[in-house]
Design a protein around this motif. Sequence first.
Motif, PDB file in Angstrom:
ATOM      1  N   ALA A 193    -122.791  39.739  30.473  1.00 37.41           N
ATOM      2  CA  ALA A 193    -121.530  39.407  31.146  1.00 37.41           C
ATOM      3  C   ALA A 193    -120.747  38.381  30.338  1.00 37.41           C
ATOM      4  O   ALA A 193    -119.526  38.467  30.215  1.00 37.41           O
ATOM      5  N   LEU A 194    -121.461  37.392  29.748  1.00 34.93           N
ATOM      6  CA  LEU A 194    -120.803  36.364  28.935  1.00 34.93           C
ATOM      7  C   LEU A 194    -120.144  36.984  27.703  1.00 34.93           C
ATOM      8  O   LEU A 194    -119.053  36.607  27.309  1.00 34.93           O
ATOM      9  N   CYS A 195    -120.862  37.954  27.103  1.00 39.81           N
ATOM     10  CA  CYS A 195    -120.390  38.525  25.839  1.00 39.81           C
ATOM     11  C   CYS A 195    -119.247  39.511  26.045  1.00 39.81           C
ATOM     12  O   CYS A 195    -118.467  39.741  25.128  1.00 39.81           O
ATOM     13  N   SER A 196    -119.155  40.104  27.230  1.00 34.44           N
ATOM     14  CA  SER A 196    -118.165  41.166  27.414  1.00 34.44           C
ATOM     15  C   SER A 196    -116.983  40.700  28.253  1.00 34.44           C
ATOM     16  O   SER A 196    -116.356  41.487  28.948  1.00 34.44           O
ATOM     17  N   GLN A 197    -116.658  39.403  28.199  1.00 33.96           N
ATOM     18  CA  GLN A 197    -115.545  38.927  29.026  1.00 33.96           C
ATOM     19  C   GLN A 197    -114.195  39.087  28.331  1.00 33.96           C
ATOM     20  O   GLN A 197    -113.168  38.666  28.854  1.00 33.96           O
ATOM     21  N   GLY A 198    -114.191  39.686  27.138  1.00 35.15           N
ATOM     22  CA  GLY A 198    -112.919  39.964  26.469  1.00 35.15           C
ATOM     23  C   GLY A 198    -112.479  38.883  25.504  1.00 35.15           C
ATOM     24  O   GLY A 198    -111.607  39.092  24.686  1.00 35.15           O
ATOM     25  N   GLU A 199    -113.050  37.697  25.608  1.00 36.52           N
ATOM     26  CA  GLU A 199    -112.764  36.637  24.637  1.00 36.52           C
ATOM     27  C   GLU A 199    -114.085  35.941  24.320  1.00 36.52           C
ATOM     28  O   GLU A 199    -115.038  36.066  25.091  1.00 36.52           O
ATOM     29  N   PRO A 200    -114.142  35.220  23.197  1.00 30.58           N
ATOM     30  CA  PRO A 200    -115.411  34.561  22.857  1.00 30.58           C
ATOM     31  C   PRO A 200    -115.854  33.620  23.975  1.00 30.58           C
ATOM     32  O   PRO A 200    -115.018  32.924  24.554  1.00 30.58           O
ATOM     33  N   PHE A 201    -117.132  33.633  24.320  1.00 26.29           N
ATOM     34  CA  PHE A 201    -117.571  32.682  25.350  1.00 26.29           C
ATOM     35  C   PHE A 201    -117.719  31.302  24.736  1.00 26.29           C
ATOM     36  O   PHE A 201    -118.101  31.152  23.583  1.00 26.29           O
ATOM     37  N   LYS A 202    -117.344  30.286  25.515  1.00 29.29           N
ATOM     38  CA  LYS A 202    -117.357  28.918  25.000  1.00 29.29           C
ATOM     39  C   LYS A 202    -118.736  28.307  25.196  1.00 29.29           C
ATOM     40  O   LYS A 202    -119.338  28.427  26.260  1.00 29.29           O
ATOM     41  N   HIS A 203    -119.196  27.634  24.145  1.00 31.41           N
ATOM     42  CA  HIS A 203    -120.548  27.064  24.137  1.00 31.41           C
ATOM     43  C   HIS A 203    -120.445  25.589  23.746  1.00 31.41           C
ATOM     44  O   HIS A 203    -119.721  25.248  22.807  1.00 31.41           O
ATOM     45  N   PRO A 258    -119.254  37.546  20.583  1.00 27.18           N
ATOM     46  CA  PRO A 258    -118.330  36.522  20.094  1.00 27.18           C
ATOM     47  C   PRO A 258    -118.549  35.189  20.823  1.00 27.18           C
ATOM     48  O   PRO A 258    -118.685  35.160  22.046  1.00 27.18           O
ATOM     49  N   ILE A 259    -118.580  34.101  20.055  1.00 31.70           N
ATOM     50  CA  ILE A 259    -118.875  32.786  20.644  1.00 31.70           C
ATOM     51  C   ILE A 259    -117.940  31.754  20.032  1.00 31.70           C
ATOM     52  O   ILE A 259    -117.564  31.854  18.866  1.00 31.70           O
ATOM     53  N   MET A 260    -117.505  30.803  20.853  1.00 25.85           N
ATOM     54  CA  MET A 260    -116.704  29.700  20.336  1.00 25.85           C
ATOM     55  C   MET A 260    -117.478  28.422  20.601  1.00 25.85           C
ATOM     56  O   MET A 260    -117.733  28.054  21.744  1.00 25.85           O
ATOM     57  N   ASN A 261    -117.866  27.766  19.518  1.00 28.51           N
ATOM     58  CA  ASN A 261    -118.721  26.594  19.635  1.00 28.51           C
ATOM     59  C   ASN A 261    -117.857  25.349  19.802  1.00 28.51           C
ATOM     60  O   ASN A 261    -117.220  24.908  18.860  1.00 28.51           O
ATOM     61  N   VAL A 262    -117.819  24.788  20.999  1.00 32.06           N
ATOM     62  CA  VAL A 262    -117.069  23.553  21.234  1.00 32.06           C
ATOM     63  C   VAL A 262    -117.993  22.388  20.883  1.00 32.06           C
ATOM     64  O   VAL A 262    -118.913  22.063  21.623  1.00 32.06           O
ATOM     65  N   THR A 263    -117.726  21.761  19.717  1.00 33.70           N
ATOM     66  CA  THR A 263    -118.621  20.690  19.271  1.00 33.70           C
ATOM     67  C   THR A 263    -118.031  19.324  19.595  1.00 33.70           C
ATOM     68  O   THR A 263    -116.897  19.225  20.046  1.00 33.70           O
ATOM     69  N   GLY A 264    -118.804  18.290  19.356  1.00 33.36           N
ATOM     70  CA  GLY A 264    -118.302  16.937  19.520  1.00 33.36           C
ATOM     71  C   GLY A 264    -118.869  16.214  20.733  1.00 33.36           C
ATOM     72  O   GLY A 264    -118.512  15.068  20.986  1.00 33.36           O
ATOM     73  N   TYR A 265    -119.736  16.848  21.498  1.00 32.67           N
ATOM     74  CA  TYR A 265    -120.358  16.147  22.629  1.00 32.67           C
ATOM     75  C   TYR A 265    -121.344  15.133  22.090  1.00 32.67           C
ATOM     76  O   TYR A 265    -121.984  15.358  21.061  1.00 32.67           O
ATOM     77  N   MET A 324    -121.223  21.387  33.174  1.00 35.82           N
ATOM     78  CA  MET A 324    -121.030  21.148  34.606  1.00 35.82           C
ATOM     79  C   MET A 324    -119.564  20.893  34.935  1.00 35.82           C
ATOM     80  O   MET A 324    -119.094  21.227  36.013  1.00 35.82           O
ATOM     81  N   ARG A 325    -118.823  20.269  33.994  1.00 34.68           N
ATOM     82  CA  ARG A 325    -117.400  20.017  34.225  1.00 34.68           C
ATOM     83  C   ARG A 325    -116.577  21.286  34.058  1.00 34.68           C
ATOM     84  O   ARG A 325    -115.377  21.277  34.262  1.00 34.68           O
ATOM     85  N   GLY A 326    -117.226  22.372  33.619  1.00 33.10           N
ATOM     86  CA  GLY A 326    -116.525  23.638  33.471  1.00 33.10           C
ATOM     87  C   GLY A 326    -115.734  23.747  32.190  1.00 33.10           C
ATOM     88  O   GLY A 326    -114.838  24.581  32.072  1.00 33.10           O
ATOM     89  N   GLU A 327    -116.048  22.894  31.185  1.00 31.32           N
ATOM     90  CA  GLU A 327    -115.305  22.953  29.932  1.00 31.32           C
ATOM     91  C   GLU A 327    -115.746  24.126  29.072  1.00 31.32           C
ATOM     92  O   GLU A 327    -115.007  24.600  28.225  1.00 31.32           O
ATOM     93  N   VAL A 328    -116.973  24.568  29.274  1.00 24.38           N
ATOM     94  CA  VAL A 328    -117.492  25.716  28.517  1.00 24.38           C
ATOM     95  C   VAL A 328    -118.133  26.697  29.503  1.00 24.38           C
ATOM     96  O   VAL A 328    -118.386  26.349  30.658  1.00 24.38           O
ATOM     97  N   ASP A 329    -118.384  27.926  29.012  1.00 27.34           N
ATOM     98  CA  ASP A 329    -118.962  28.945  29.886  1.00 27.34           C
ATOM     99  C   ASP A 329    -120.475  28.835  29.968  1.00 27.34           C
ATOM    100  O   ASP A 329    -121.078  29.162  30.993  1.00 27.34           O
ATOM    101  N   ALA A 330    -121.098  28.430  28.869  1.00 27.75           N
ATOM    102  CA  ALA A 330    -122.561  28.418  28.832  1.00 27.75           C
ATOM    103  C   ALA A 330    -123.025  27.464  27.750  1.00 27.75           C
ATOM    104  O   ALA A 330    -122.231  27.040  26.899  1.00 27.75           O
ATOM    105  N   THR A 331    -124.319  27.127  27.787  1.00 21.05           N
ATOM    106  CA  THR A 331    -124.872  26.321  26.706  1.00 21.05           C
ATOM    107  C   THR A 331    -126.307  26.744  26.444  1.00 21.05           C
ATOM    108  O   THR A 331    -127.009  27.168  27.363  1.00 21.05           O
ATOM    109  N   ILE A 332    -126.695  26.672  25.169  1.00 20.74           N
ATOM    110  CA  ILE A 332    -128.074  27.004  24.788  1.00 20.74           C
ATOM    111  C   ILE A 332    -128.750  25.697  24.390  1.00 20.74           C
ATOM    112  O   ILE A 332    -128.324  25.052  23.428  1.00 20.74           O
TER     113      ILE A 332
END
Lengths: 315, 501
Positions: free
Chosen positions: A141-151, A174-181, A192-200
């Motif tokens: 579901a994460l991968c097929s949402q039409g845009e890269p999922f945010k991580h 497709p994945i977009m890695n939001v770095t800097g945490y 938890m704040r909803g800034e990204v879709d998922a995290t590994i």
Amino acid sequence: MPNPLTHGLAVAAAALLATTGAALADWPEKPITFVVPYSPGGGFDSYVRAVAPEMEKILGAEVVVENIPGAGGQKGAATVYRADPDGYTIGIWNVPGLTVPQLLGKSSGYDLTDVTWIGNLATSKYALAVQADSEFDSLEALCSQGEPFKHSDTGPASTSSVTARISMSLIDCPIMNVTGYKGSTDTIVGLMRGEVDATIKPIASLLKYQKSGDVKILMTFENERTLADVPTSTELGYTDFANFDLRRIVGGPPGIPADIQAKLSEALIGAANSAAVQEWSASSNRPLDPVGADEASAIMSNLMEFYTQYKDVLE
Amino acid sequence: MGFDVLIDAVMTVFSSGSAIYVLLGVLLGLCFGVIPGLGGTTALALLIPVTFSMDSLDAMYLAGGVMGATSFGGSITAILLNTPGTAPNAATTFDGYPLAQQGKAGMAIGASATASALGGLIGLFTLLLVIPVARELVLAFGPAEFFLLTLLGLVAIAVSARGKLLRGLIAGGFGLMLAFVGSDTVSGEIRFSLDTDYLWDGIPLVPTLTGMFALSQMIELGLKGGSVAGVAKEAKQRISGIGEGIKSVFVHWTVLLRGSAIGTVIGAIPGLGGTVASFIAYTSTVQSSKNPESFGKGNIVGVIAPESANNAKDGGSLVPTVAFGIPGSAETALFLGILVLHGIDPGPSILLNNEREVYGLIVALTLSAVGASVIGLIFARWLVLITYVNVHVLVPVVVAVSLTGVYVLDGKPGDVVLAMIMGVLGYLMIRFDYPRLTLVIALVLGETAERSFHQTRMISDNEMLAFMAGRPQSVILILLIVLTLLLPSLRRVKWRRGGEA
């Protein structure tokens, strides 16, 4: 008449043998420095500080923990790598945190292929988590949402970032890695704040937040279930995912004599299995995975091969 | 329910004799605070191995004692030698040192002690009040707000540089350039590292600050000769100003409250901390003052504002910790490290599982905030004598001690070299009248600003403005930034009208 040069070499060799022989018999004769390539108070630091007192008891010599932070762990690694191979300087290594820079030619001062491995101390397996009330209920579901999922991640060179990017490229997700945490807990709070879709992230870290009802773990990256009610990647058909992990592995400079390596390895495994360390591990939620020198060396060369395949993804 | 535990924690600290650990921590914290180059982070990092064999609660008492005492200790050096003892005391030098030069060091120390103690208490009291909603608070502030807060700080730089706007902006711009040295948070590329792995992690704050303030000031003093308070001849008799200083805090209670509020809020934001908090507290106090010209020349309010802020920040920095077990500052990160060493797993249930340790730390911080000030006041009388020591004795001692302090933190020789380079640069800035704190604040803010800017950009799919407009907390911050920029012009207009009438 003996050639003075060869004669001299022979004498030197004999002297060297004699000293190493003597050194082996009563090794260790002086304190052992255990290098942590990060500042005090972090994950690697706490593991080393937990086992060091028990290693002291087994070896009968002082084990001094020294923090040498800098350049993402590379400064400490280089310090250990360049030390005399007499067993008096060892260190804890972050794998693949130190493997990837080496593969990309961005490392300095160490080479993982000839480090004398003493043993694996801990291995963290990864898991994929989403917000507790997320609309996504599977990786698909994460991968097929039409845009890269945010991580969410700390930095592009972090071990979980390496895992996320390689594993998702394997399934063309497709994945977009939001770095800097700032730190791995902060990446979970970002989720938890909803800034990204998922995290590994490592299973143990995520589990705390699943228990508090903040996140939902969808899948673990392993062959057999750690969590009774969460499917593993292997069960779901993602065959290579179980290869990813974060290792806290102990090693010294290249060329430590085999006897000393064995003594150190025995002390490390003994310390990890001691009652005090086991108790610490359980109450602080820091899992252990003690593995001896031979097996650790084999694991390291396999991992090097494994990550070499994905050099392109990382560049 | 929290208050039962709190009262319990207070009882324990006195009945078990553990108060001795708090006292030990306070003394240690004062010493580390007074010595430039050493600070709370260094003290706690050095203490980690020591606490390993202690009971977890005693370790908390020791850590709390240290945390609560360093910033007041640092203010003493800031006032007496124009050299902040710890990073957050930088703003205290602006008015604290002129007071010392006028022979009113006792008054400044009295004000600093009182503002530190009360600021610390206000911060901790606020923490206790917000504990029930700490989770919601932490979740309400994301990268967008962090970015706006750093912008607010940068705007404050521009506004603070009264009369020398251009010089302030040059120093700030240079600080921002320094902030971008090291690895890029998004791509991981190493930038401007001059081919040395020393610069991979960026320009470290402590050596920069020690060079900029301690070493440069020592060069200045050494070249001038004499002694700090050399001008004020009959000053020795006026050390009794301490009482006057204590009283001044109660007279200027609005300054105290504003400083404490700013400290608590900024303290809760990871990556900003006491240096930024006290700077913003100082600039906002100057801005809202009726005669801003009196600052920088020994206005006692200029000591109260930053000192209340940098002690209140400790309470604030524990908000993310009690909510999710994440650190709000370098000190709380080490405090969490101590917990892990004691087999405790900090996480979202830290308040449920480790109430004892968390409240133990709060009690220790409370005792420390008050204790450090009392002890400091007792010794102030003698400490002030430092300003009468001949600089040819003073300078070598301070230089040696502060360079050792810089080296102790991470054991990197590069840090010592950097501190010396910054010392020369700082001296040149004094000579040519460029503001040094502006450079340092930009260095601190630059890192967080860049990081949170990229994060906001990514999570908002490059629609940053629309994203912020949809968040009330962001909108409030944007309004604050606009207000800060416009305020000086508005005031000028008002003043002119007043003049004409």
